[in-house]
Design a protein around this motif. Sequence first.
Motif, PDB file in Angstrom:
ATOM      1  N   VAL A  68      -2.053  41.485  34.632  1.00 42.60           N
ATOM      2  CA  VAL A  68      -1.379  42.390  33.705  1.00 42.60           C
ATOM      3  C   VAL A  68      -1.517  43.805  34.278  1.00 42.60           C
ATOM      4  CG1 VAL A  68      -1.312  43.260  31.357  1.00 42.60           C
ATOM      5  CG2 VAL A  68      -1.941  40.895  31.774  1.00 42.60           C
ATOM      6  N   TYR A  69      -0.408  44.519  34.372  1.00 44.42           N
ATOM      7  CA  TYR A  69      -0.395  45.840  34.998  1.00 44.42           C
ATOM      8  C   TYR A  69      -0.374  46.927  33.928  1.00 44.42           C
ATOM      9  CZ  TYR A  69       1.076  49.726  37.945  1.00 44.42           C
ATOM     10  OH  TYR A  69       1.156  50.921  38.591  1.00 44.42           O
ATOM     11  N   CYS A  70      -1.276  47.901  34.036  1.00 44.97           N
ATOM     12  CA  CYS A  70      -1.326  49.039  33.120  1.00 44.97           C
ATOM     13  C   CYS A  70      -0.622  50.230  33.783  1.00 44.97           C
ATOM     14  CB  CYS A  70      -2.775  49.380  32.790  1.00 44.97           C
ATOM     15  SG  CYS A  70      -2.924  50.784  31.666  1.00 44.97           S
ATOM     16  N   LYS A  71       0.381  50.765  33.120  1.00 42.16           N
ATOM     17  CA  LYS A  71       1.135  51.884  33.688  1.00 42.16           C
ATOM     18  C   LYS A  71       0.364  53.195  33.632  1.00 42.16           C
ATOM     19  CE  LYS A  71       5.625  49.946  32.559  1.00 42.16           C
ATOM     20  NZ  LYS A  71       6.860  50.105  31.793  1.00 42.16           N
ATOM     21  N   ASP A  72      -0.568  53.326  32.679  1.00 41.49           N
ATOM     22  CA  ASP A  72      -1.310  54.581  32.532  1.00 41.49           C
ATOM     23  C   ASP A  72      -2.315  54.791  33.657  1.00 41.49           C
ATOM     24  OD1 ASP A  72       0.111  54.999  30.212  1.00 41.49           O
ATOM     25  OD2 ASP A  72      -1.428  54.066  28.957  1.00 41.49           O
ATOM     26  N   CYS A  73      -3.091  53.747  33.977  1.00 46.07           N
ATOM     27  CA  CYS A  73      -4.133  53.917  34.992  1.00 46.07           C
ATOM     28  C   CYS A  73      -3.842  53.186  36.296  1.00 46.07           C
ATOM     29  CB  CYS A  73      -5.485  53.466  34.425  1.00 46.07           C
ATOM     30  SG  CYS A  73      -5.510  51.771  33.867  1.00 46.07           S
ATOM     31  N   ASN A  74      -2.667  52.542  36.425  1.00 46.17           N
ATOM     32  CA  ASN A  74      -2.226  51.856  37.644  1.00 46.17           C
ATOM     33  C   ASN A  74      -3.230  50.801  38.114  1.00 46.17           C
ATOM     34  OD1 ASN A  74       0.063  53.467  37.668  1.00 46.17           O
ATOM     35  ND2 ASN A  74      -0.966  55.043  38.861  1.00 46.17           N
ATOM     36  N   VAL A  75      -3.681  49.958  37.193  1.00 45.14           N
ATOM     37  CA  VAL A  75      -4.662  48.926  37.502  1.00 45.14           C
ATOM     38  C   VAL A  75      -4.154  47.585  36.961  1.00 45.14           C
ATOM     39  CG1 VAL A  75      -7.026  48.149  37.069  1.00 45.14           C
ATOM     40  CG2 VAL A  75      -6.572  50.561  37.389  1.00 45.14           C
ATOM     41  N   THR A  76      -4.384  46.494  37.716  1.00 43.80           N
ATOM     42  CA  THR A  76      -4.086  45.160  37.203  1.00 43.80           C
ATOM     43  C   THR A  76      -5.384  44.543  36.696  1.00 43.80           C
ATOM     44  OG1 THR A  76      -4.402  44.165  39.371  1.00 43.80           O
ATOM     45  CG2 THR A  76      -2.168  44.814  38.782  1.00 43.80           C
ATOM     46  N   PHE A  77      -5.299  43.752  35.609  1.00 40.78           N
ATOM     47  CA  PHE A  77      -6.482  43.151  35.013  1.00 40.78           C
ATOM     48  C   PHE A  77      -6.113  41.814  34.383  1.00 40.78           C
ATOM     49  CE2 PHE A  77      -4.468  45.792  31.863  1.00 40.78           C
ATOM     50  CZ  PHE A  77      -4.522  45.044  30.697  1.00 40.78           C
ATOM     51  N   ASP A  78      -7.132  41.016  34.064  1.00 41.73           N
ATOM     52  CA  ASP A  78      -6.960  39.730  33.391  1.00 41.73           C
ATOM     53  C   ASP A  78      -7.390  39.875  31.938  1.00 41.73           C
ATOM     54  OD1 ASP A  78      -6.256  38.760  35.851  1.00 41.73           O
ATOM     55  OD2 ASP A  78      -8.233  37.935  36.272  1.00 41.73           O
ATOM     56  N   CYS A  79      -6.751  39.114  31.057  1.00 38.74           N
ATOM     57  CA  CYS A  79      -7.030  39.230  29.628  1.00 38.74           C
ATOM     58  C   CYS A  79      -6.971  37.847  28.993  1.00 38.74           C
ATOM     59  CB  CYS A  79      -6.008  40.160  28.985  1.00 38.74           C
ATOM     60  SG  CYS A  79      -6.365  40.556  27.289  1.00 38.74           S
ATOM     61  N   VAL A  80      -7.806  37.603  27.972  1.00 37.93           N
ATOM     62  CA  VAL A  80      -7.796  36.354  27.216  1.00 37.93           C
ATOM     63  C   VAL A  80      -7.187  36.638  25.857  1.00 37.93           C
ATOM     64  CG1 VAL A  80      -9.203  34.530  26.218  1.00 37.93           C
ATOM     65  CG2 VAL A  80      -9.832  35.509  28.406  1.00 37.93           C
ATOM     66  N   VAL A  81      -6.180  35.846  25.462  1.00 33.86           N
ATOM     67  CA  VAL A  81      -5.498  36.067  24.189  1.00 33.86           C
ATOM     68  C   VAL A  81      -5.536  34.789  23.362  1.00 33.86           C
ATOM     69  CG1 VAL A  81      -3.961  37.859  25.043  1.00 33.86           C
ATOM     70  CG2 VAL A  81      -3.243  35.508  25.173  1.00 33.86           C
ATOM     71  N   ASN A  82      -5.563  34.944  22.053  1.00 35.91           N
ATOM     72  CA  ASN A  82      -5.457  33.845  21.099  1.00 35.91           C
ATOM     73  C   ASN A  82      -4.087  33.891  20.475  1.00 35.91           C
ATOM     74  OD1 ASN A  82      -7.598  32.118  21.002  1.00 35.91           O
ATOM     75  ND2 ASN A  82      -8.784  33.338  19.580  1.00 35.91           N
ATOM     76  N   PHE A  83      -3.762  32.905  19.646  1.00 35.75           N
ATOM     77  CA  PHE A  83      -2.446  32.906  19.023  1.00 35.75           C
ATOM     78  C   PHE A  83      -2.358  33.976  17.945  1.00 35.75           C
ATOM     79  CE2 PHE A  83      -4.839  30.501  16.036  1.00 35.75           C
ATOM     80  CZ  PHE A  83      -4.212  30.635  14.831  1.00 35.75           C
ATOM     81  N   TRP A  84      -3.473  34.395  17.353  1.00 35.56           N
ATOM     82  CA  TRP A  84      -3.426  35.402  16.301  1.00 35.56           C
ATOM     83  C   TRP A  84      -3.655  36.813  16.834  1.00 35.56           C
ATOM     84  CZ3 TRP A  84      -7.545  31.980  16.662  1.00 35.56           C
ATOM     85  CH2 TRP A  84      -8.755  32.536  16.989  1.00 35.56           C
ATOM     86  N   ASN A  85      -4.145  36.944  18.068  1.00 31.77           N
ATOM     87  CA  ASN A  85      -4.425  38.257  18.647  1.00 31.77           C
ATOM     88  C   ASN A  85      -3.833  38.277  20.041  1.00 31.77           C
ATOM     89  OD1 ASN A  85      -5.375  40.742  19.310  1.00 31.77           O
ATOM     90  ND2 ASN A  85      -7.498  40.153  19.462  1.00 31.77           N
ATOM     91  N   ARG A  86      -2.603  38.717  20.164  1.00 32.23           N
ATOM     92  CA  ARG A  86      -1.918  38.737  21.456  1.00 32.23           C
ATOM     93  C   ARG A  86      -1.864  40.137  22.078  1.00 32.23           C
ATOM     94  NH1 ARG A  86       0.434  33.923  22.926  1.00 32.23           N
ATOM     95  NH2 ARG A  86       0.649  32.454  21.211  1.00 32.23           N
ATOM     96  N   SER A  87      -2.762  41.001  21.654  1.00 34.50           N
ATOM     97  CA  SER A  87      -2.771  42.351  22.208  1.00 34.50           C
ATOM     98  C   SER A  87      -3.389  42.350  23.607  1.00 34.50           C
ATOM     99  CB  SER A  87      -3.552  43.294  21.302  1.00 34.50           C
ATOM    100  OG  SER A  87      -4.898  42.882  21.225  1.00 34.50           O
ATOM    101  N   LEU A  88      -2.748  43.015  24.528  1.00 32.63           N
ATOM    102  CA  LEU A  88      -3.225  43.127  25.899  1.00 32.63           C
ATOM    103  C   LEU A  88      -3.722  44.549  26.111  1.00 32.63           C
ATOM    104  CD1 LEU A  88      -0.330  41.243  27.691  1.00 32.63           C
ATOM    105  CD2 LEU A  88      -2.574  40.362  27.089  1.00 32.63           C
ATOM    106  N   ASP A  89      -4.964  44.801  25.736  1.00 36.38           N
ATOM    107  CA  ASP A  89      -5.546  46.125  25.863  1.00 36.38           C
ATOM    108  C   ASP A  89      -6.207  46.286  27.219  1.00 36.38           C
ATOM    109  OD1 ASP A  89      -4.787  46.639  23.241  1.00 36.38           O
ATOM    110  OD2 ASP A  89      -6.669  45.877  22.437  1.00 36.38           O
ATOM    111  N   CYS A  90      -5.950  47.409  27.854  1.00 40.93           N
ATOM    112  CA  CYS A  90      -6.531  47.700  29.161  1.00 40.93           C
ATOM    113  C   CYS A  90      -8.011  48.050  28.976  1.00 40.93           C
ATOM    114  CB  CYS A  90      -5.792  48.861  29.814  1.00 40.93           C
ATOM    115  SG  CYS A  90      -6.436  49.291  31.447  1.00 40.93           S
ATOM    116  N   PRO A  91      -8.912  47.447  29.759  1.00 41.25           N
ATOM    117  CA  PRO A  91     -10.348  47.746  29.594  1.00 41.25           C
ATOM    118  C   PRO A  91     -10.751  49.112  30.136  1.00 41.25           C
ATOM    119  CG  PRO A  91     -10.020  46.147  31.335  1.00 41.25           C
ATOM    120  CD  PRO A  91      -8.690  46.378  30.706  1.00 41.25           C
ATOM    121  N   THR A  92      -9.942  49.708  31.019  1.00 41.14           N
ATOM    122  CA  THR A  92     -10.315  51.008  31.591  1.00 41.14           C
ATOM    123  C   THR A  92      -9.746  52.183  30.832  1.00 41.14           C
ATOM    124  OG1 THR A  92      -8.442  50.875  33.117  1.00 41.14           O
ATOM    125  CG2 THR A  92     -10.548  50.024  33.901  1.00 41.14           C
ATOM    126  N   CYS A  93      -8.663  51.991  30.095  1.00 43.64           N
ATOM    127  CA  CYS A  93      -8.057  53.107  29.350  1.00 43.64           C
ATOM    128  C   CYS A  93      -8.786  53.388  28.049  1.00 43.64           C
ATOM    129  CB  CYS A  93      -6.605  52.790  29.022  1.00 43.64           C
ATOM    130  SG  CYS A  93      -5.548  52.791  30.464  1.00 43.64           S
TER     131      CYS A  93
END
Length: 93
Positions: A68-93
Amino acid sequence: MKYVIGITKRFSYTKSENHTKKGRKHFFRYELDVESGKFRRVRISTIKAIYYKITFIFGLKAKKVTNVYCKDCNVTFDCVVNFWNRSLDCPTC
């Protein structure tokens, strides 16, 4: 927070060379602990295994989203999502 990744059935025998139908069958749940980052296997009952299998059929399983690519900090990261929480929050921002 813990995410359940999958369910398996494993066989345990009294001796490793005796693979018979008399061996005990145990269900295990694979879970990922987000706070500690540890991936572990936990033994569960047959009823809980049936519950998890039914929920996995309907897509209620946790999924790992990679690259997953973050446009604010130009970093790619991995994320775990559930069916009720599909938010992809950047860990560095």
